[in-house]
Design a protein around this motif. Structure first.
Motif, short mmCIF file in Angstrom:
data_model
loop_
_atom_site.label_atom_id
_atom_site.label_comp_id
_atom_site.label_asym_id
_atom_site.label_seq_id
_atom_site.Cartn_x
_atom_site.Cartn_y
_atom_site.Cartn_z
N SER A 267 -25.48 23.12 58.32
CA SER A 267 -26.88 23.45 58.05
C SER A 267 -27.42 24.08 59.33
O SER A 267 -26.79 23.98 60.39
N LEU A 268 -28.59 24.71 59.24
CA LEU A 268 -29.18 25.28 60.45
C LEU A 268 -29.51 24.16 61.44
O LEU A 268 -29.34 24.31 62.66
N LYS A 269 -29.98 23.03 60.91
CA LYS A 269 -30.35 21.90 61.76
C LYS A 269 -29.13 21.39 62.54
O LYS A 269 -29.21 21.13 63.73
N ASN A 270 -28.03 21.27 61.84
CA ASN A 270 -26.80 20.82 62.50
C ASN A 270 -26.32 21.85 63.52
O ASN A 270 -25.83 21.50 64.60
N LEU A 271 -26.52 23.14 63.18
CA LEU A 271 -26.13 24.21 64.11
C LEU A 271 -26.95 24.10 65.40
O LEU A 271 -26.42 24.27 66.51
N LYS A 277 -25.88 20.80 72.30
CA LYS A 277 -24.81 20.06 72.99
C LYS A 277 -23.97 21.01 73.87
O LYS A 277 -23.68 20.70 75.02
N ILE A 278 -23.62 22.16 73.31
CA ILE A 278 -22.73 23.06 74.04
C ILE A 278 -23.45 23.83 75.15
O ILE A 278 -22.93 23.97 76.26
N THR A 279 -24.66 24.31 74.86
CA THR A 279 -25.36 25.12 75.88
C THR A 279 -26.17 24.25 76.85
O THR A 279 -26.61 24.71 77.89
N LYS A 280 -26.41 23.03 76.45
CA LYS A 280 -27.26 22.08 77.21
C LYS A 280 -28.71 22.60 77.31
O LYS A 280 -29.44 22.23 78.22
N ASN A 281 -29.08 23.48 76.42
CA ASN A 281 -30.46 23.98 76.36
C ASN A 281 -31.11 23.54 75.06
O ASN A 281 -30.46 23.50 74.01
N LYS A 282 -32.41 23.27 75.13
CA LYS A 282 -33.17 22.92 73.93
C LYS A 282 -34.27 23.96 73.77
O LYS A 282 -34.99 24.23 74.73
N ASN A 317 -13.13 24.44 62.99
CA ASN A 317 -14.37 23.98 62.34
C ASN A 317 -15.59 24.62 63.00
O ASN A 317 -15.45 25.43 63.93
N ILE A 318 -16.75 24.24 62.55
CA ILE A 318 -17.97 24.89 63.03
C ILE A 318 -18.16 24.65 64.53
O ILE A 318 -18.64 25.53 65.24
N TYR A 319 -17.75 23.49 65.01
CA TYR A 319 -17.86 23.23 66.46
C TYR A 319 -17.01 24.24 67.23
O TYR A 319 -17.45 24.81 68.23
N ASN A 320 -15.78 24.48 66.77
CA ASN A 320 -14.90 25.46 67.43
C ASN A 320 -15.52 26.86 67.39
O ASN A 320 -15.42 27.61 68.37
N VAL A 321 -16.14 27.19 66.26
CA VAL A 321 -16.76 28.52 66.13
C VAL A 321 -17.83 28.68 67.21
O VAL A 321 -17.87 29.68 67.95
N VAL A 322 -18.69 27.67 67.32
CA VAL A 322 -19.81 27.76 68.28
C VAL A 322 -19.25 27.77 69.71
O VAL A 322 -19.68 28.58 70.53
N LYS A 323 -18.32 26.90 69.98
CA LYS A 323 -17.75 26.81 71.34
C LYS A 323 -17.12 28.14 71.77
O LYS A 323 -17.42 28.66 72.84
N ASP A 324 -16.26 28.71 70.90
CA ASP A 324 -15.57 29.96 71.27
C ASP A 324 -16.55 31.12 71.42
O ASP A 324 -16.40 31.96 72.31
#
Ligand SMILES: NC(=O)c1ccc[n+]([C@@H]2O[C@H](COP(=O)([O-])OP(=O)(O)OC[C@H]3O[C@@H](n4cnc5c(N)ncnc54)[C@H](O)[C@@H]3O)[C@@H](O)[C@H]2O)c1
Length: 340
Positions: A267-271, A277-282, A317-324
């Motif tokens: 979901s967008l919220k989960n994204l 978490k990955i960028t450490k920015n809010k 998974n989606i975490y890998n997508v965001v991380k890469d």
């Protein structure tokens, strides 16, 4: 084997071109560099000695003069759904006449085609009906997964229409002229080399906005950010296409739904949570309740047929997508700024 990739400087096309050239295929690209970011991707092709023909795919008199290829992978499109409502001619010329021109070229040269289609061939009303309440206040669970047999009749956006009609043209050319083909009907694809915008490439846009602390909005379905989509990592698609090429002579003239499926959806919220978490920015995320008539609240692919046929399934998974994607964007932040 000599391969032409149309839209070869786009997100999908460049990734496939680089992936296949490492597998020792002779790869060339056709791209008119109209998409923001395509010039950046062109520089990567050049570094890898991949030639790009800067041509408009809608001009057959130019296309027919290209060299002969064993296979054309058609990744050229105006891919934004919203653009298709505002610039109808452009979308028809690129997406529909473009595919037709590629088919004419494939027929002339007796070569093969892999066509990149889209989950947008499915009617908007049916996808809207999956969600009972238009204001999605809670996280959705994955119940329905969409496969090749799903109904395609009904309004689907002009973009979706061009993709479905292109699929039909591919099948007609196969029937009438014995053109051998594969069609991959893909859900959302994401990963490095994607230059996301609001209506196309939202995962990449979300990460870029977090890296650079740019405000975003949850748009539509109450503005809660609970709409969900599956997201296929581009590497998983590249691996599938590589297997498809190897097995083309045994397995052809088929259409597959291809996507992140239950392995990779968000979901967008989960994204947002993953990006934080990955960028450490809010960042600030606003709420817009109204959305485009072309928006959909839910899409999850059923990969059963493609998985069974090729013994392939998404690994990332989606975490890998965001991380890469984060790694690519943050390492090249300065150079990429002008393309977002
Ligand atoms: N990205 C996704 O989530 C997704 C999902 C499903 C299907 N698809 C399909 O995959 C394919 C590739 O999508 P993408 O995300 O890489 O899009 P993209 O916009 O990044 O790439 C398309 C490329 O085509 C080029 N192009 C546009 N019009 C042209 C024209 N008239 N002549 C020559 N070149 C032209 C652009 O410059 C661009 O580089 C498209 O067919 C799209 O419909 C994409």
């Amino acid at each position: 084997m000599k391969i032409l990739i149309t839209g070869g400087c786009g997100f999908v096309g460049t990734n496939i071109a680089l992936f296949l050239s490492k597998k020792k295929y002779k790869v060339q690209s056709l791209d008119n560099l109209s998409r923001k970011g395509s010039r950046y991707n062109l520089s990567l092709l050049k570094k890898n000695n991949i030639k790009n023909y800067n041509l408009d795919i809608a001009k057959y008199n130019k296309i027919k003069k290209l060299p002969k290829y064993d296979l054309i992978i058609d990744c050229c499109a105006e891919a934004a759904v919203e653009v298709s409502r505002k610039q109808i001619d452009k979308v028809i010329n690129t997406n529909l006449t473009g595919t037709l021109n590629i088919l004419k070229k494939v027929k002339k040269d007796n070569s093969k085609i892999i066509f990149l289609s889209s989950s947008r061939v499915y009617p908007i009303n049916s996808l809207n009906k999956i969600i009972k309440n238009k204001n999605i206040k809670k996280t959705l669970s994955v119940n329905k997964m969409i496969n090749e047999m799903e109904n395609t009749q009904g309004a689907k956006s002009i973009y979706g229409l061009t993709k479905l009609t292109s699929e039909m043209f591919v099948e007609e050319f196969s029937y009438a002229f014995n053109v051998k083909y594969l069609i991959n009907r893909c859900g959302v694809i994401s990963g490095p080399l994607q230059f996301g915008k609001q209506d196309q490439g939202f995962v990449s846009l979300w990460i870029w906005s977090h890296i650079n602390k740019i405000k975003l909005d949850y748009i539509g379905y109450g503005g809660y950010g609970n709409q969900i989509r599956d997201v296929l990592h581009i590497n998983d698609l590249c691996e599938l296409i590589s297997i498809q090429i190897k097995k083309f002579n045994q397995i052809n003239n088929k259409l597959f739904t291809v996507g992140g499926s239950k392995k990779s959806y968000t979901s967008l919220k989960n994204l947002t949570a993953i990006c934080e978490k990955i960028t450490k920015n809010k960042i600030k995320i606003g709420k817009k309740t109204k959305t485009s008539i072309y928006d959909i609240p839910y899409y999850i692919t059923n990969n059963n047929y493609v998985s069974k046929t090729y013994k392939w399934k998404p690994k990332k998974n989606i975490y890998n997508v965001v991380k890469d994607t984060y790694i690519w964007l943050s390492n090249n932040k300065k150079n990429l700024k002008k393309y977002f």
